[in-house]
Write an enzyme that holds these catalytic residues in place. Structure first.
Site, PDB file in Angstrom:
ATOM      1  N   PHE A 127       0.855  -1.190   0.000  1.00  0.00           N
ATOM      2  CA  PHE A 127       0.000   0.000   0.000  1.00  0.00           C
ATOM      3  C   PHE A 127       0.898   1.248   0.000  1.00  0.00           C
ATOM      4  CE2 PHE A 127      -2.830   3.232   1.657  1.00  0.00           C
ATOM      5  CZ  PHE A 127      -4.004   2.953   0.995  1.00  0.00           C
ATOM      6  N   ASP A 198       0.988  -4.618   8.773  1.00  0.00           N
ATOM      7  CA  ASP A 198      -0.149  -3.738   8.510  1.00  0.00           C
ATOM      8  C   ASP A 198      -1.377  -4.631   8.393  1.00  0.00           C
ATOM      9  OD1 ASP A 198      -2.119  -2.081   7.417  1.00  0.00           O
ATOM     10  OD2 ASP A 198      -0.641  -0.836   6.389  1.00  0.00           O
ATOM     11  N   TYR A 223     -11.656   2.115   9.943  1.00  0.00           N
ATOM     12  CA  TYR A 223     -12.847   2.420   9.129  1.00  0.00           C
ATOM     13  C   TYR A 223     -13.164   1.354   8.085  1.00  0.00           C
ATOM     14  CZ  TYR A 223      -8.985   4.294   6.319  1.00  0.00           C
ATOM     15  OH  TYR A 223      -7.804   4.446   5.639  1.00  0.00           O
ATOM     16  N   LYS A 224     -12.374   0.287   8.009  1.00  0.00           N
ATOM     17  CA  LYS A 224     -12.629  -0.752   7.007  1.00  0.00           C
ATOM     18  C   LYS A 224     -13.520  -1.829   7.629  1.00  0.00           C
ATOM     19  CE  LYS A 224      -8.585   0.529   4.362  1.00  0.00           C
ATOM     20  NZ  LYS A 224      -7.165   0.372   4.109  1.00  0.00           N
ATOM     21  N   ARG A 372     -12.206  -4.219  -7.343  1.00  0.00           N
ATOM     22  CA  ARG A 372     -12.174  -4.904  -6.041  1.00  0.00           C
ATOM     23  C   ARG A 372     -13.589  -5.064  -5.516  1.00  0.00           C
ATOM     24  NH1 ARG A 372      -8.416  -2.299  -1.476  1.00  0.00           N
ATOM     25  NH2 ARG A 372     -10.044  -0.722  -1.695  1.00  0.00           N
TER      26      ARG A 372
HETATM   27  C1  LIG Z   1      -6.344   1.483   3.858  1.00  0.00           C
HETATM   28  C2  LIG Z   1      -4.921   1.245   4.143  1.00  0.00           C
HETATM   29  C3  LIG Z   1      -4.133   2.235   4.756  1.00  0.00           C
HETATM   30  C4  LIG Z   1      -4.726   3.590   5.014  1.00  0.00           C
HETATM   31  O1  LIG Z   1      -3.965   4.459   5.804  1.00  0.00           O
HETATM   32  P1  LIG Z   1      -4.626   5.795   6.305  1.00  0.00           P
HETATM   33  O2  LIG Z   1      -3.569   6.473   7.071  1.00  0.00           O
HETATM   34  O3  LIG Z   1      -5.840   5.445   7.089  1.00  0.00           O
HETATM   35  O4  LIG Z   1      -5.046   6.590   5.096  1.00  0.00           O
HETATM   36  C5  LIG Z   1      -2.827   1.907   5.089  1.00  0.00           C
HETATM   37  N1  LIG Z   1      -2.305   0.693   4.791  1.00  0.00           N
HETATM   38  C6  LIG Z   1      -3.037  -0.263   4.171  1.00  0.00           C
HETATM   39  C7  LIG Z   1      -2.438  -1.601   3.867  1.00  0.00           C
HETATM   40  C8  LIG Z   1      -4.360  -0.009   3.817  1.00  0.00           C
HETATM   41  O5  LIG Z   1      -5.064  -0.938   3.187  1.00  0.00           O
END
Ligand SMILES: *Cc1c(COP(=O)(O)O)cnc(C)c1O
Length: 413
Positions: A127, A198, A223-224, A372
């Site tokens: 990511f 992560d 938030y996911k 997705r």
């Molecule tokens: C969604 C996601 C993020 C998001 O990071 P934010 O700081 O909340 O924007 C980070 N890492 C991964 C692997 C994600 O899927």
């Protein structure tokens, strides 16, 4: 033939032990929401909780609510609840900041435990924020530390005496592929490196066992799959054995051993609180707690079983109804290697997703050509998989992506 006709799917829904959770969410009739891996749906209880937090705790209690409504302990209290979903102990997880900021905290903390080593290692295609935070820390180090990314499993071969920390995402955000946390952690430790996981696409979606794997640090989103609301605060895990020694580089006053002593000199809190930075966002933490409480009521083994079955049904139906229409499966078909979303590549992916949204199927698109489809077992039904696939086929048959409105990509895809 997939063997999944509507009657068979309705029978699965009828026997689904998690079916009752759907009504706990606010979901528009007819909508098939396949993007809960980007923004989880709204738990109904969150509305009442936020109303109370705003009108009673804030409106009436004002500043006395830091103690009266226990706001001051909210990051730790909710962290302890998240810990149960992650195979961690109370006192090993705290809610704070965004995932990006927690990545900064975890990477710098890990570097502080391996001062003689110079490489932050990750995989290409991780990511972006994970890679960007590594690059920012390397730039700030003035050349002492380097950020490196290696493709796929070759990342394990790169482990060597110079690698301080390995940063990987357990469930890949694009492909949905799951990494073997225990095995990767073992390999990294063998090479003397620490590991940061992560968990943004794992927590609340697949069983996670951080302590079983011997993990060092972890971060993830609220938030996911945790349904904490847009921009919900994130969380950070630090294994207890590291807490007293890991240096909190974002040394804000909330991570001080005694914030209300207002001392000039920073002294880090003993435990996980040292990874707090500033004043916690109480409204966000309250909403996140509702999402966590809800998911804690579900049995994780049942959640995983249903998620895998929904994914299998979706792929079977895609095989049956959308063969020859230009789709290539990106996600692993094998259950053990798949997280909780299913991705397909298609040359018209972007326009197709926009056309699907107009037909009540919401998923998302990831550059360059990946569609997705998030599988959230708390609120999706088996029949939704059929309905989604039939609408996907209709979009292909009518080439609904050929629309000038979608010639230019939107700011959020
Ligand atoms: C969604 C996601 C993020 C998001 O990071 P934010 O700081 O909340 O924007 C980070 N890492 C991964 C692997 C994600 O899927």
């Amino acid at each position: 033939m997939s063997g999944w006709d509507r009657a068979a799917l309705e029978a699965l829904d009828g026997a689904d032990p998690l079916a009752g959770f759907r009504e706990q969410f606010q979901l528009r009739e007819g909508l098939i929401y396949l993007d809960g891996n980007s923004l989880g749906a709204l738990p109904r209880r969150t509305l009442a909780r936020l109303e109370q937090t705003i009108t009673q705790e804030w409106g009436e209690g004002l500043i006395t609510s830091w103690l009266g409504a226990d706001w001051i302990n909210a990051p730790r209290r909710v962290g302890d609840k998240i810990a149960r979903l992650l195979g961690a102990e109370p006192g090993e997880v705290v809610v704070a900041d965004s995932t990006s900021v927690n990545l900064f905290k975890a990477i710098t903390a890990a570097l502080s435990l391996r001062p003689e080593r110079t490489v932050i290692l990750s995989e290409t295609g991780n990511f972006p924020t994970d890679l960007y935070m590594m690059q920012g820390i390397a730039a700030f180090s003035g050349g002492r530390v380097r950020a490196e990314a290696v493709a796929g499993d070759m990342v394990l071969d790169r482990l060597g005496a110079d690698v301080a920390v390995l940063l990987l995402t357990q469930v890949h955000y694009k492909t949905g592929a799951v990494r073997d946390m225990a095995e990767v952690t073992r390999r990294a430790h063998e090479a003397g490196a620490l590991v940061i996981w992560d968990l943004s696409h794992s927590a609340g979606a697949i069983p996670v066992d951080l302590n079983g794997a011997g993990a060092d640090f972890a971060v993830g989103c609220g938030y996911k799959f945790l349904n904490g609301g847009p921009g919900a605060p994130a969380y950070l895990f630090a294994a207890r054995r590291h807490q007293a020694k890991a240096v909190p580089v974002l040394s804000g006053w909330m991570g001080h051993a005694d914030p209300f002593a207002f001392e000039d000199a920073y002294r880090a809190a003993e435990g996980i609180e040292r990874f707090l930075c500033g004043t916690p966002p109480i409204l966000g933490v309250a909403a996140l707690e509702c999402g966590i409480d809800l998911i804690a009521e579900a049995d994780m083994a049942a959640l995983r079983a249903k998620s895998l079955q929904l994914g299998r049904v979706f792929m079977d139906l895609m095989d049956e109804h959308c063969a020859g229409l230009g789709f290539a499966l990106v996600s692993p078909r094998e259950d053990a290697r798949r997280g909780s979303h299913v991705s397909y590549a298609h040359p018209e992916g972007y326009g197709m997703m926009q056309a699907l949204k107009e037909r009540g199927v919401i998923g998302d698109f990831r550059d360059p050509d990946v569609l997705r489809f998030g599988i959230t077992p708390l609120y999706l039904r088996h029949v939704d998989m059929l309905e989604a696939v039939l609408r996907i086929r209709e979009v292909c048959e009518t080439r609904a992506w050929d629309d000038p409105r979608w010639a230019v990509r939107a700011a959020v895809t």
